[in-house]
Design an enzyme around this catalytic site. Structure first.
Site, mmCIF file in Angstrom:
data_model
loop_
_atom_site.group_PDB
_atom_site.id
_atom_site.type_symbol
_atom_site.label_atom_id
_atom_site.label_comp_id
_atom_site.label_asym_id
_atom_site.label_seq_id
_atom_site.Cartn_x
_atom_site.Cartn_y
_atom_site.Cartn_z
ATOM 1 N N ASN A 157 -33.766 40.423 40.639
ATOM 2 C CA ASN A 157 -33.452 40.522 42.066
ATOM 3 C C ASN A 157 -32.831 41.859 42.453
ATOM 4 O O ASN A 157 -33.025 42.332 43.559
ATOM 5 C CB ASN A 157 -32.543 39.360 42.488
ATOM 6 C CG ASN A 157 -31.403 39.123 41.528
ATOM 7 O OD1 ASN A 157 -31.570 39.196 40.304
ATOM 8 N ND2 ASN A 157 -30.237 38.870 42.062
ATOM 9 N N ALA A 206 -38.466 28.420 48.334
ATOM 10 C CA ALA A 206 -39.418 28.667 49.418
ATOM 11 C C ALA A 206 -39.004 29.793 50.359
ATOM 12 O O ALA A 206 -39.846 30.483 50.927
ATOM 13 C CB ALA A 206 -39.634 27.382 50.223
ATOM 14 N N CYS A 331 -21.156 41.696 49.225
ATOM 15 C CA CYS A 331 -19.871 41.052 49.200
ATOM 16 C C CYS A 331 -19.257 41.058 50.583
ATOM 17 O O CYS A 331 -19.120 42.091 51.209
ATOM 18 C CB CYS A 331 -19.029 41.827 48.210
ATOM 19 S SG CYS A 331 -17.319 41.608 48.380
#
Lengths: 392, 390
Positions: A157, A206, A331
Site C-alpha cells: 500500500n 470492495a 496521521c
C-alpha cells in the site's frame, strides 16, 4: 494567481462508489430486503443475489463459488485467514508458526503481533529489499523450519511494489505451509486468478475498486479448514457468522466485474498518469526520490520520499490548496510514527516521515495532475525554507 | 486587503479560550485555519493519553470545533523542537538550581517562532492564540503588549518574551473579554467546551507533577542534600532542591521551635536554606536574558510595577538597566518569594514593557550567613557575575 480547485489523488486510500455499482445495489436496501437465510420467498430472493455475486467473484478469481467467503472488509478477511489457520494448526498439533513480512498492512502485522504476544504463537518476519519486496530465498529459509501460515502482501500500500506470489506459493506449498495474501491494493488492477497466483487464501476489499466500504472477501482454497473468528449462525458454510449484507455484497460483485471487464483500459490509463506524475516529480522536486519498485508496481500508484520534508506538514499545505494525497505515516494526531514500511525497506527515520503517495483513479485528468504538481512544488519550496531549528 | 483575504491561523488546544478565539476570528470574517501542535508524547508515562496538552480527546474536541466553525484543522508535529527547547530548558534550569517557567520559553521558541513560521509558510497573515492579553498600536507606531481586559486572567506575563515582529503578526481575540464572557460566548456559539476546566499545570507533565517528571527524566536533578539555616548549621536532609519552592513551609521534615520556611536554594552546595518567617523576603533582584517588547527599555532608570510570578501581583519598584541583557529591580517593599528562574515582568499601567529571568543569588550570599539581607549586595556582585556564577 492560481484558482483553487479540488483534486483527489488518494485512490489507494479509497475510491468513490461507481454509479453503475450504486444502481446495482439499490434494489437490495428496501425492495429485496429479506434475510438470505430465510426459507420464504423474501429470503430466497436475497439469497439468489448473494449466490449470484459469489459466482461472479469466483469466476474472476478462477475458483469455485464455495471458496469465496463474504466478510466486512480487508481487515476482517486478514484476521480470519491468520487466526483461523493458526488456531486450526494448533488444534491439530501442527507447528503453528506465522511467517510474514515487515511491510504488511496493519491488519496483518498487528494480528500477527497480538497472536505472538497474547497467544504464544511463534512468529517470524522475513526481511524485504529496498523496494519492500520479500526475498524468496529468505522466505524459503523461514518456511524450511515449518509453520502454519505465511502472509505476504500482494501489492504494497505504501510502496506499490508487487510481490512474486507464484514463486512464494511454490515455496510455501513445498513446506506444507498455507500462503495468504492481502490483495486489497491489488484488487481491481492486478490479476486475481488464484490458480495463477498459487495462493491458498486471498483478501479483498470492495472500496478500493469503486465498490462500497464495509464489504470484502476471503478466498479460501477448498479443503482448508479454518477455525472461524466470528462465531454465531451457520452463514458462509459456518466460516463466518452474521446476516449477509446483501446490497454491499451485490455492490462488491458488480464493482469487481466492472474492474475486470475494463481492466485493460483502466490500467493503461493509470500507468500513463502514474508515469507522468513520477517523471514530473523527479524532475521538479530535487528532494524527491522514487520509493518502491520502478517497474513492478501498481499501475495507479506513485510514491516517493521527500528528503528533509515533513510529509504531514506537506499534506496540510496541499489540503489548503484542495489537493488530497497521502503520507506513509498518515496521521490525524500529529504524532506520526515513521512509516514502518519505509524503515523496513532501509530508509532512515527522517526519510520514513517524509513518505508521499499519489494514487490516480478512473476519473483523474491530466489537468488535475498538473494543478496538483504545481501546488506540490510550491509547498515543498516553502517547507524547505522553513527553519526547523530554534533560533540560536 | 479585505478580511476574507486575510488568513489567520488559530492555535487550538480543544479548550475554551482557543476555541472562542477561533470562533471570534471566523465571526470577524477572516479566512481562518485551525492548528494544533503535537508537543509531547511521554512514552515513559504511558503514551499519548497521559499528556494534558494533546490528549486524543482534546484533539478530537478541537477537530469537532473546527468542523463546527467550518474551518480546516491540522495537527502539526512539533515534538522534536518542543523537546529540544522547552523540555530541555525545564530540565536544565532545574539542574542548575533554578525554578523555571517553561511557558515563556514555549511562547518564545514554539508558538511565536516555530508555529508562527509554519503559519506564515501556509500564507497566513496572522497567528491567533487564546491568550488573555491585548495588542495595540502605540503613538510611536509600534505595538504595545497589554494586559488582558480580565485582570484575573491576564496572561501577558508569559508573553513578555515577545518582540515587535511577533506582535505585528499576533492576535489575542479573547484578551478583550472577561473569562465569564468567553464562557458565555462558547455556549452561545454552541461550542461544547463551555463548562471545561481551565488547564492548570504544565502541559507536558500529564497526570504526574513536575517532581515525578524530573525523577523520571532527570533523576540527577533530584539528588538529596543538606538543609541548613542561614548560619550554615545542618538541620536535616532534603530530597532534591527541585522539590521545594521559596517560601514553602510544609514538607521540610525537620522539627524546630519555630516554623521554618525555605529561604533560598544554594545550588553551589546543593543545600536548602531555611529560616524563620521574618528572614524571608528580599527587596531586590537581578534579571537576566532581558527582553524589551518595544526593542529597548524606556530609560536607564525608571519606576514601574514588577511581577515576579505568573500568579503574583505586580509590585512598585525602581528598575535600573545594567546592560543589554540584565536589569535590576528594587522593590518598594520586600517580596517574600523572589525565585531564581521565574520571570520578572515589568508593567507601566497595563502595558507590559518586557521582562527577564530572575538570576540566582550569588554564592557569597549563602556563606555570609545573611541570606535575607545580603540581597543588598546583589547589585554590586552582579558586576563580578562571571566569577561568582561559574
Amino acid at each position: 494567481m492560481r484558482t483553487k480547485r479540488d483534486v483527489y489523488l488518494d485512490y489507494s486510500a479509497s475510491t468513490p462508489v461507481d454509479p453503475r455499482v450504486m444502481e446495482a445495489m439499490m434494489p437490495y436496501f428496501s425492495d429485496v430486503f429479506g434475510n438470505p437465510s430465510s426459507s420464504h420467498r423474501y429470503g430466497r430472493e436475497a439469497d439468489r443475489a448473494i449466490e449470484d455475486s459469489r459466482e461472479t467473484v469466483a469466476a474472476i478469481l478462477n475458483c469455485r463459488p464455495l471458496e469465496i467467503i463474504f466478510t466486512s472488509g480487508g481487515s476482517e478477511s486478514d484476521n480470519l485467514a491468520l487466526r483461523g489457520a493458526a488456531w486450526r494448526a494448533r488444534k491439530q498439533g501442527k507447528p503453528a508458526k506465522l511467517i510474514t513480512s515487515p511491510v504488511e498492512h496493519s491488519a496483518v502485522s498487528s494480528t500477527v503481533r497480538q497472536m505472538g504476544a497474547l497467544m504464544d504463537f511463534e512468529t517470524q518476519v522475513v526481511p524485504v529489499d529496498r523496494y519492500g519486496l520479500i526475498d524468496p530465498a529468505a522466505f524459503g529459509e523461514a518456511c524450511a523450519s515449518g509453520g502454519a501460515v505465511a502472509s505476504v502482501i500482494y501489492a504494497n500500500n505504501e510502496l506499490g511494489s508487487i510481490n512474486d506470489l507464484l514463486a512464494l506459493s511454490r515455496i510455501a506449498r513445498s513446506n506444507d505451509i498455507l500462503l495468504h495474501t492481502d490483495a486489497v491494493q491489488a484488487g481491481g488492477q492486478l490479476t486475481l486468478d488464484v490458480q495463477q497466483l498459487g495462493v491458498d487464501m486471498l483478501s479483498l476489499s470492495a472500496h478500493k475498486f469503486y465498490g462500497p466500504k464495509g464489504v470484502g472477501i476471503l478466498y479460501l482454497r477448498d479443503g482448508i479448514e479454518l477455525a472461524p473468528t466470528q462465531t454465531g449462525g451457520g452463514h458462509e458454510a459456518g466460516r463466518r457468522a452474521g446476516t449477509h449484507n446483501t446490497p454491499f455484497i451485490v455492490g462488491l460483485a458488480a464493482a469487481l466485474q466492472l474492474a475486470h471487464t475494463e481492466s485493460d483500459d483502466r490500467n493503461a490509463r493509470f500507468r500513463f498518469l502514474r508515469d507522468s506524475i513520477i517523471d514530473a516529480i523527479l524532475q521538479r522536486v530535487p528532494a524527491a526520490e522514487l520509493s518502491g519498485h520502478p517497474q513492478r508496481r501498481l499501475p495507479s500508484h506513485a510514491s516517493f520520499v521527500l528528503n528533509g520534508i515533513d510529509a504531514n506538514a506537506l499534506l496540510m499545505h496541499l489540503d489548503m490548496n484542495g489537493v488530497a494525497v497521502s503520507s506513509g505515516s498518515a496521521c490525524l494526531t500529529g504524532n506520526p510514527e515513521p512509516a514502518e514500511t519505509l524503515l523496513a525497506a532501509g530508509y532512515t527515520v527522517e526519510q520514513a516521515k517524509s513518505g508521499l503517495r499519489l494514487s490516480v483513479g478512473i476519473s483523474t485528468t491530466e489537468d488535475e495532475i498538473e494543478y496538483a504538481l504545481d501546488v506540490l512544488v510550491e509547498a515543498v519550496g516553502k517547507l524547505s525554507r522553513l527553519r526547523r531549528e530554534p533560533a540560536p | 486587503m479585505s478580511r476574507s483575504d486575510t488568513r489567520v491561523v488559530v492555535a487550538m488546544s480543544g479548550g475554551v479560550d482557543s476555541s472562542v478565539a477561533a470562533a471570534l476570528m471566523v465571526r470577524a470574517g477572516y479566512d481562518v485555519v485551525g492548528m494544533m501542535m503535537r508537543l509531547w508524547t511521554d512514552d515513559a508515562l504511558g503514551g499519548a493519553e497521559h499528556n494534558r496538552c494533546c490528549t486524543p480527546e482534546q484533539m478530537s474536541d478541537a477537530r469537532r470545533i473546527a468542523d463546527k466553525l467550518g474551518i480546516p484543522f491540522y495537527v502539526l508535529d512539533s515534538k522534536d523542537i518542543f523537546r529540544s527547547t522547552v523540555v530541555q530548558y525545564f530540565i536544565d534550569q532545574h539542574r542548575d538550581g533554578y525554578t523555571p517557567n517553561p511557558c515563556l520559553e514555549c511562547n518564545r521558541h514554539i508558538r511565536f517562532d516555530w508555529l508562527l513560521n509554519n503559519a506564515l509558510a501556509l500564507d497566513a497573515d496572522y497567528l491567533a492564540t487564546g491568550h488573555y492579553a491585548r495588542i495595540s498600536r502605540n503613538s510611536t507606531g509600534g505595538w504595545d503588549l497589554r494586559r488582558g481586559l480580565d485582570a484575573a486572567k491576564d496572561q501577558s506575563y508569559v508573553l513578555s518574551v515577545m518582540e515587535q515582529s511577533q506582535l505585528a503578526r499576533a492576535k489575542f481575540p479573547v484578551g478583550e473579554y472577561h473569562k465569564h464572557e468567553v464562557r458565555e460566548l462558547a455556549e452561545e456559539l454552541g461550542l461544547n467546551v463551555a463548562g471545561k476546566k481551565d488547564s492548570q499545570d504544565l502541559c507536558f507533565l500529564g497526570d504526574s507533577d513536575y517532581r515525578d517528571f524530573l525523577r523520571l527524566h532527570a533523576p540527577d536533578v533530584m539528588a538529596p542534600g543538606p538543609i541548613v539555616n542561614a548560619k550554615g548549621d545542618l538541620l536535616g536532609q532534603h530530597q532534591g532542591l527541585a522539590n521545594y519552592t521559596i517560601g514553602q513551609r510544609k514538607g521540610l521534615g525537620i522539627s524546630a521551635n519555630e516554623p521554618l520556611y525555605v529561604l533560598a536554594m544554594n545550588p553551589y552546595k546543593n543545600a536548602l536554606v531555611v529560616g524563620a518567617r521574618d528572614q524571608l523576603g528580599r527587596d531586590r533582584l537581578i534579571a537576566e536574558n532581558a527582553n524589551w517588547v518595544s526593542g529597548a527599555p524606556p530609560a536607564r532608570n525608571f519606576r514601574a510595577d514588577v511581577k515576579i510570578r505568573y500568579r503574583a501581583n505586580a509590585q512598585p519598584a525602581a528598575i535600573e538597566v545594567i546592560d543589554q541583557h540584565r536589569f535590576s529591580v528594587i522593590f518598594d517593599e520586600p517580596q517574600r518569594d523572589i525565585t531564581p528562574g521565574q520571570a520578572a515582568v515589568i508593567y507601566q499601567g497595563d502595558v507590559c514593557l518586557g521582562g527577564g529571568v530572575i538570576a540566582k543569588f550569588a554564592e557569597a550570599e549563602f556563606s555570609s550567613g545573611r541570606v535575607a539581607l545580603a540581597a543588598a549586595k546583589s547589585r554590586r556582585l552582579s558586576s563580578q557575575a562571571d566569577c561568582v556564577w561559574e
